[in-house]
Design a protein around this motif. Structure first.
Motif, short mmCIF file in Angstrom:
data_model
loop_
_atom_site.label_atom_id
_atom_site.label_comp_id
_atom_site.label_asym_id
_atom_site.label_seq_id
_atom_site.Cartn_x
_atom_site.Cartn_y
_atom_site.Cartn_z
N TRP A 52 0.83 -1.20 0.00
CA TRP A 52 0.00 0.00 0.00
C TRP A 52 0.87 1.25 0.00
N GLY A 53 0.56 2.18 -0.89
CA GLY A 53 1.31 3.43 -0.97
C GLY A 53 1.18 4.30 0.26
N GLY A 54 0.16 4.08 1.06
CA GLY A 54 -0.02 4.85 2.28
C GLY A 54 1.00 4.52 3.35
N ASP A 55 1.72 3.41 3.17
CA ASP A 55 2.76 3.03 4.12
C ASP A 55 4.11 3.64 3.79
N TRP A 56 4.21 4.29 2.63
CA TRP A 56 5.49 4.87 2.23
C TRP A 56 5.82 6.05 3.12
N SER A 57 7.12 6.23 3.37
CA SER A 57 7.56 7.32 4.24
C SER A 57 7.82 8.61 3.47
N SER A 58 8.20 8.50 2.20
CA SER A 58 8.60 9.69 1.45
C SER A 58 7.42 10.39 0.78
N TYR A 99 -2.14 7.23 -1.03
CA TYR A 99 -3.19 6.45 -0.37
C TYR A 99 -4.04 5.58 -1.31
N PRO A 100 -4.29 5.98 -2.56
CA PRO A 100 -5.07 5.10 -3.44
C PRO A 100 -4.25 3.99 -4.10
N HIS A 101 -2.94 3.99 -3.91
CA HIS A 101 -2.04 3.14 -4.69
C HIS A 101 -1.81 1.77 -4.05
N LEU A 102 -1.93 0.72 -4.88
CA LEU A 102 -1.63 -0.65 -4.47
C LEU A 102 -0.73 -1.26 -5.55
N GLN A 103 0.31 -1.99 -5.12
CA GLN A 103 1.22 -2.58 -6.11
C GLN A 103 1.75 -3.93 -5.66
N MET A 104 2.17 -4.72 -6.64
CA MET A 104 2.88 -5.98 -6.42
C MET A 104 4.18 -5.89 -7.20
N ASP A 105 5.31 -5.92 -6.51
CA ASP A 105 6.58 -5.77 -7.25
C ASP A 105 7.27 -7.09 -7.54
#
Length: 208
Positions: free
Chosen positions: A162-168, A172-178
């Motif tokens: 979840w992009g909401g966990d990013w520190s920089s 919030y709407p972003h979800l990804q699988m890398d």
């Protein structure tokens, strides 16, 4: 005399520490991507020609549909506002709030987003009136929990980051699988593949 030498030595030590800290900070900034992940600068990567994806990765597509179904079971209507994104579209979004009108929505230029490789989706919520909202505190199903965070919890259970966990740059709407791949590795032609017999994603080179 000795006192002056000690003072001078302390000053020199302080300057060395300051320079070292500054160099480390510059290295970190230069070698992290837009979500704050390391790009693995010391890992030798052989650049391979690989076509850019034109749709979501099958595993991401499958997880996206499961996310919609599980949210619906909780009385939450989720709208996928973005999925695979072309390089051209990414560049347009990057210019928003910079050379273009509007506010900044991304720190990722073309080729620097997991959307460009079919590995990310963006979502929003739909109200009973049909309005699409990005209200992270709304409790539309009335269970005492924010619908947004319920969706995030489902997404994480399905393997999304979840992009909401990013520190920089919190997205919030972003979800990804890398699939364990950095943006740099994707730029150099590595792609996650799907094993036909197990339908499980594995990391391989596109040209292998």
């Amino acid at each position: 005399m000795q006192k002056h030498l000690r003072i001078l030595a302390n000053i020199v030590a302080f300057l060395i520490l300051l320079l070292g800290t500054g160099a480390l900070l510059l290295w970190f900034i230069a070698n992290t991507d837009s979500s704050g992940n390391s790009v693995g600068v010391f890992q030798p990567i052989e650049k391979k020609d690989a076509p850019m994806p034109t749709e979501l990765h099958p595993e991401v597509e499958k997880a996206k549909n499961e996310l919609l179904n599980r949210a619906k079971e909780k009385g939450i209507s989720v709208v996928i506002t973005d999925g695979h994104r072309s390089i051209e579209r990414q560049n347009e979004l990057y210019e928003q709030g910079r050379s273009g009108k509007g506010s900044v929505v991304t720190n990722a230029d073309g080729g620097e987003s997991y959307h460009n490789y079919g590995l990310a989706i963006d979502f929003a919520l739909k109200t009973n009136r049909g309005d699409v909202v990005w209200d992270t505190t709304r409790d539309g199903n009335g269970n005492g929990k924010a619908d947004w965070m319920e969706v995030v919890s489902i997404a994480k259970d399905l393997g999304f980051e979840w992009g909401g966990d990013w520190s920089s740059f919190k997205d919030y709407p972003h979800l990804q699988m890398d699939f364990g791949l950095s943006i740099r590795e994707l730029q150099y032609g590595k792609r996650p593949k799907v094993e036909k017999d197990t339908n499980k994603a594995t990391t391989e080179s596109e040209s292998s």
